[in-house]
Enzyme design. Structure first.
Site, PDB file in Angstrom:
ATOM      1  N   ALA A 119       0.786  -1.191   0.020  1.00  0.00           N
ATOM      2  CA  ALA A 119       0.003   0.061   0.203  1.00  0.00           C
ATOM      3  C   ALA A 119       0.914   1.273   0.067  1.00  0.00           C
ATOM      4  O   ALA A 119       1.891   1.191   0.551  1.00  0.00           O
ATOM      5  CB  ALA A 119      -1.114  -0.097   1.186  1.00  0.00           C
ATOM      6  N   ALA A 123       0.356   5.497   0.600  1.00  0.00           N
ATOM      7  CA  ALA A 123      -0.551   6.671   0.667  1.00  0.00           C
ATOM      8  C   ALA A 123       0.191   7.898   0.744  1.00  0.00           C
ATOM      9  O   ALA A 123       1.161   7.987   0.272  1.00  0.00           O
ATOM     10  CB  ALA A 123      -1.329   6.610   1.906  1.00  0.00           C
ATOM     11  N   SER A 124      -0.397   8.949   1.346  1.00  0.00           N
ATOM     12  CA  SER A 124       0.168  10.408   1.113  1.00  0.00           C
ATOM     13  C   SER A 124       1.382  10.399   2.144  1.00  0.00           C
ATOM     14  O   SER A 124       2.271  11.116   1.656  1.00  0.00           O
ATOM     15  CB  SER A 124      -0.924  11.332   1.625  1.00  0.00           C
ATOM     16  OG  SER A 124      -1.456  11.035   2.992  1.00  0.00           O
ATOM     17  N   ILE A 125       1.316   9.868   3.125  1.00  0.00           N
ATOM     18  CA  ILE A 125       2.407  10.038   4.024  1.00  0.00           C
ATOM     19  C   ILE A 125       3.633   9.029   4.057  1.00  0.00           C
ATOM     20  O   ILE A 125       4.919   9.300   4.234  1.00  0.00           O
ATOM     21  CB  ILE A 125       1.975  10.154   5.833  1.00  0.00           C
ATOM     22  CG1 ILE A 125       1.136  11.055   5.610  1.00  0.00           C
ATOM     23  CG2 ILE A 125       3.202  10.248   6.619  1.00  0.00           C
ATOM     24  CD1 ILE A 125       1.639  12.496   5.532  1.00  0.00           C
ATOM     25  N   GLY A 126       3.120   7.853   3.693  1.00  0.00           N
ATOM     26  CA  GLY A 126       4.218   6.728   3.647  1.00  0.00           C
ATOM     27  C   GLY A 126       3.582   5.748   2.973  1.00  0.00           C
ATOM     28  O   GLY A 126       2.598   5.597   2.513  1.00  0.00           O
ATOM     29  N   GLN A 127       4.665   4.472   2.784  1.00  0.00           N
ATOM     30  CA  GLN A 127       4.004   3.312   1.957  1.00  0.00           C
ATOM     31  C   GLN A 127       4.436   2.067   2.979  1.00  0.00           C
ATOM     32  O   GLN A 127       5.373   1.962   3.732  1.00  0.00           O
ATOM     33  CB  GLN A 127       4.755   3.223   0.845  1.00  0.00           C
ATOM     34  CG  GLN A 127       6.102   2.972   0.722  1.00  0.00           C
ATOM     35  CD  GLN A 127       6.982   3.222  -0.614  1.00  0.00           C
ATOM     36  OE1 GLN A 127       6.467   4.050  -1.636  1.00  0.00           O
ATOM     37  NE2 GLN A 127       8.094   2.343  -0.860  1.00  0.00           N
ATOM     38  N   VAL A 128       3.691   0.900   2.793  1.00  0.00           N
ATOM     39  CA  VAL A 128       3.656  -0.357   3.774  1.00  0.00           C
ATOM     40  C   VAL A 128       4.411  -1.417   3.079  1.00  0.00           C
ATOM     41  O   VAL A 128       4.033  -1.788   1.677  1.00  0.00           O
ATOM     42  CB  VAL A 128       2.225  -0.561   4.255  1.00  0.00           C
ATOM     43  CG1 VAL A 128       2.309  -1.614   5.373  1.00  0.00           C
ATOM     44  CG2 VAL A 128       1.675   0.597   4.802  1.00  0.00           C
ATOM     45  N   ASP A 149      -9.872   9.328   9.333  1.00  0.00           N
ATOM     46  CA  ASP A 149      -9.678   9.273   7.578  1.00  0.00           C
ATOM     47  C   ASP A 149     -10.619   8.170   7.219  1.00  0.00           C
ATOM     48  O   ASP A 149     -10.745   6.831   7.428  1.00  0.00           O
ATOM     49  CB  ASP A 149      -8.260   8.778   7.651  1.00  0.00           C
ATOM     50  CG  ASP A 149      -7.911   8.553   6.087  1.00  0.00           C
ATOM     51  OD1 ASP A 149      -8.872   8.646   5.395  1.00  0.00           O
ATOM     52  OD2 ASP A 149      -6.667   8.410   5.728  1.00  0.00           O
TER      53      ASP A 149
END
Length: 453
Positions: free
Chosen positions: A135, A137-142, A286
């Protein structure tokens, strides 16, 4: 998931990011002037909204913000969420891209971030580390990883420079959002900007998110209808949040489940939002569907468990919010129009001296929203046209006033969560027993219990 996204390096440095946003604003302005000149040449009188808010400009804005990530992308998400009812449908659809996955960062940039967080040679701690994010997103990735001692982890890696660029990104986006026609007329930007700034600093604080995750889990102790990940302290740093990986499916796959399974899951989700406001004073604000997952389990009474993810946007509310909403709910169920009006003023939907015609339109929107609660019984979320009717009224409000009246920012974030819940339950085509869901006496008891030391 991020399989269809091309890895792109996250722009770093305040100057670099400022030039990106400045160039984007300049490009939009130049194209708007060219559009206006063409309209004048054909004898038309150009309108600022038509010049600036075009599908092409929206596509460029969404694409650039998705590449920048961080606060710039998060502010774009707020635009698409808060102004969605006021933007033309084709623009809303383009801007919705920002609520999907971001572009992942390239492997070399990822390695530099993890080298800084864990030291070089960090791969020796893992049997397997999945470089392609599961995944983004705007702040980080997983990423998913398996440690040498057999722990299956989900590892959220913050994009480089995101924390340091929040304030400058917010300031630059505030200028960008003043492009004519991008937001509804009269939206009060300063408090929204201040609230977004505070939320983004909170979301970029991974130590805080781990604490919020543990606090939220404590509120749900003994509730086996929900599953939450547990933070892993060994691999968590200011830029990395590690937690146990929970095998699950996208929540939307429940749409194909038997009706009773969908209905039970929907009821649990709706009850959770009520408890977040009235019992916990702790809400994950969110509304992204990706923050909910489903773990099937035929042996479980509900057919499975709801997995809750991403607690960076978790927050409480000022002390009067929950009691004022309870007063609004009681007035709506009683059909007491004057009490509804007073509760709406207390919450901040409008002022006592707001134009009476405008008050009447907002009251009509509330009447529509509360009609199912007054009727009681089971509500079929998938077939209701109430959201469309409310959106139509919102468009009417926007078109008949020179300035919008915006409730306090914390109320906007609460609305985002409630609106997101409604969209999710509609996607699941679920039915909810409203009489069992919101007994006012139970809500009052929640508030009393919360007030106990």
């Amino acid at each position: 998931m991020t399989d269809d996204r091309t890895p792109r390096a996250v722009p770093q440095g305040r100057l670099t990011r400022m030039l990106r946003l400045g160039g984007l604003a300049g490009g939009i302005g130049g194209r708007a002037l060219a559009t206006g000149a063409r309209q004048l040449a054909t004898g038309q009188r150009p309108r600022a909204h038509d010049m600036f808010v075009t599908p092409g400009n929206a596509a460029r804005l969404a694409g650039q913000l998705a590449q920048m990530r961080g606060a710039a992308m998060k502010m774009g998400q707020l635009i698409s969420m808060e102004a969605g009812d006021f933007l033309p449908p084709e623009l809303t659809q383009i801007m919705a891209r920002l609520r999907a996955d971001a572009d992942p960062m390239p492997p070399k940039q990822l390695q530099r971030v993890l080298d800084a967080a864990w030291g070089e040679g960090w791969l020796r701690h893992f049997q397997r580390f999945q470089v392609r994010p599961i995944a983004a997103a705007s702040i980080g990735q997983v990423h998913r990883a398996l440690t040498r001692d057999g722990r299956d982890l989900a590892i959220k890696v913050q994009y480089p420079g995101v924390r340091a660029s929040i304030d400058s990104d917010i300031d630059n986006m505030a200028l960008l959002m003043r492009i004519p026609g991008l937001l509804p007329p009269g939206v009060d930007l300063p408090p929204l900007i201040a609230e977004a700034r505070a939320q983004l600093h909170a979301e970029a604080d991974y130590a805080r998110e781990a604490e919020q995750m543990r606090l939220y889990a404590a509120n749900l102790a003994g509730r086996d209808e929900f599953l939450l990940p547990v933070p892993d302290d060994q691999f968590s740093t200011p830029d990395v949040l590690a937690m146990d990986f929970i095998d699950s499916r996208p929540i939307e796959t429940l749409a194909d489940a038997p009706q009773p399974v969908r209905d039970r899951a929907a009821t649990h989700l709706a009850q959770l939002v009520i408890e977040e406001l009235f019992r916990f004073d702790l809400m994950q604000t969110d509304p992204n569907f990706a923050n909910y997952r489903w773990q099937p389990d035929d042996a479980h009474p509900a057919g499975g468990r709801i997995v809750l993810l991403d607690f960076g946007a978790t927050r409480g509310f000022s002390a009067p919010v929950a009691p004022r909403y309870l007063a609004l709910l009681r007035a709506a169920l009683a059909g007491d129009r004057e009490a509804i009006r007073q509760a709406a003023i207390a919450i901040g939907y409008f002022r006592a001296d707001t134009d009476p015609a405008h008050q009447d339109m907002l009251m009509a929107m509330m009447d529509l929203a509360f009609a199912p609660l007054r009727a009681g019984g089971v509500m079929d979320m998938g077939s209701s046209d109430i959201p469309r009717q409310v959106a139509d009224l919102a468009m009417q409000v926007a078109s008949t006033r020179a300035r919008a009246e915006m409730p306090p920012p914390e109320i906007l974030f609460l609305h985002r969560k409630i609106g997101g819940l409604y969209l999710l339950l509609a996607r699941l085509r679920a039915r909810v027993d409203l009489d069992a869901l919101i007994p006012p006496d139970a809500l009052d008891e929640m508030l009393r219990a919360r007030a106990q030391p």
